[in-house]
Motif scaffolding. Structure first.
Motif, PDB file in Angstrom:
ATOM      1  N   ASP A 192      -1.495   3.303   0.719  1.00  0.00           N
ATOM      2  CA  ASP A 192      -2.299   2.514   1.203  1.00  0.00           C
ATOM      3  C   ASP A 192      -3.178   2.945   2.180  1.00  0.00           C
ATOM      4  O   ASP A 192      -3.166   3.297   3.525  1.00  0.00           O
ATOM      5  N   SER A 227      -1.802  -2.966   0.860  1.00  0.00           N
ATOM      6  CA  SER A 227      -0.379  -2.728   0.800  1.00  0.00           C
ATOM      7  C   SER A 227       0.100  -3.386  -0.607  1.00  0.00           C
ATOM      8  O   SER A 227       0.812  -3.037  -1.324  1.00  0.00           O
ATOM      9  N   ALA A 230      -0.552  -1.383  -3.682  1.00  0.00           N
ATOM     10  CA  ALA A 230       0.545  -0.184  -3.572  1.00  0.00           C
ATOM     11  C   ALA A 230       1.818  -0.389  -3.923  1.00  0.00           C
ATOM     12  O   ALA A 230       2.451   0.038  -4.708  1.00  0.00           O
TER      13      ALA A 230
END
Length: 299
Positions: A192, A227, A230
């Motif tokens: 990230d 995030s 990811a």
């Protein structure tokens, strides 16, 4: 009774005093910096005192300016509080700001429980990474993952967080079990990039440092922005992501993701609810923040 100076001049001065810049005040007020400067100059002429010392790239308040800025700040806060009180006569509506990952993966799955408890309160969720403008009441509550230093605001801690590596069951089946931290080095890592250089401790750098792994390899992997991306890449079997505990509860429960190691590492930052002090005890805000604390302390 002495007449008030023009309100547009008072508003311009208050913005300059608060923001420390004619340019930033102009952006907030949607006028030119020259217009703001002229309004403040008119106010100084009207009052017969210098309110600002003008430097090349900044402004400095005089003692008279400090006194007026403090009074203007209190007056505007009182106006906002009064307007909020008037809003309470109708159906209350809370505007809640949260970063997208927290809004989607922690807050949204729980909101139905708040609505069941308080059906009379409407909720708007603003999910973005921009700083919330609480003084202008763009939002009523900001949910933040940070260090907890938010000057001149009511800050209430909700919960801590922790990180650990996760991957999909398919990826683990194809690449073998993970017995210890060093096994992560042979796996594809999902990075990230939005957290990589901050102080949150919610990234591979913090995990590598804590586990004594070589930092020269920490950024070897696929770079992804955010995030959410990811974690979705991990769900789809592209590699191993570092996950915040608060973001993967449902994925772990349903088996979409597997936690690769039992140990978890606390993040440097915590989760907070941030509100204006003058509105923090308004009943809908108090109900929502107390509910958030209960949810954060639950299983």
């Amino acid at each position: 009774m002495r007449r008030l100076p023009p309100l547009e001049s008072l508003r311009a001065f208050e913005a300059v005093a608060r923001l420390g810049s004619f340019k930033r005040a102009a952006e907030e007020l949607a006028v030119t910096a020259s217009a703001v400067s002229h309004r403040v100059a008119d106010l100084e002429a009207d009052l017969g005192v210098a309110l600002l010392v003008r430097h090349v790239r900044r402004v400095e308040l005089t003692s008279e300016g400090e006194g007026l800025a403090a009074g203007m700040g209190r007056a505007l806060q009182e106006i906002r509080r009064t307007v909020a009180s008037a809003d309470r006569r109708g159906r209350p509506r809370l505007r809640v700001s949260a970063i997208p990952s927290h809004a989607m993966r922690w807050l949204a799955p729980r909101l139905q429980r708040f609505r069941a408890l308080h059906p009379e309160v409407d909720i708007d969720i603003i999910a973005d990474l921009a700083l919330a403008d609480l003084p202008q009441r763009a939002v009523d509550i900001a949910l933040r993952f940070g260090g907890g230093a938010y000057p001149n605001l009511r800050v209430e801690r909700l919960m801590a967080d922790a990180i650990f590596p996760v991957a999909s069951p398919d990826y683990v089946a194809r690449h073998g079990p993970v017995a210890g931290p060093a096994d992560i080095l042979r796996l594809a890592r999902l990075i990230d990039t939005t957290a990589r250089d901050d102080q949150s401790g919610a990234h591979w750098q913090h995990w590598f440092e804590t586990n004594g792994l070589p930092l020269d390899t920490v950024n070897d992997g696929m770079n992804l922005t955010g995030s959410l991306l990811a974690l979705e890449a991990a769900v789809n079997g592209l590699g191993v992501a570092i996950a915040r505990k608060t973001l993967v509860e449902e994925d772990l429960r349903t088996g979409r993701l597997l936690r690769l190691l039992d140990a978890e590492i606390p993040t440097n930052w915590n989760h907070y609810a941030v509100t204006l002090p003058t509105l923090a005890d308004w009943q809908p805000i108090r109900q929502f923040v107390d509910w958030l604390k209960a949810e954060a302390g639950g299983p």
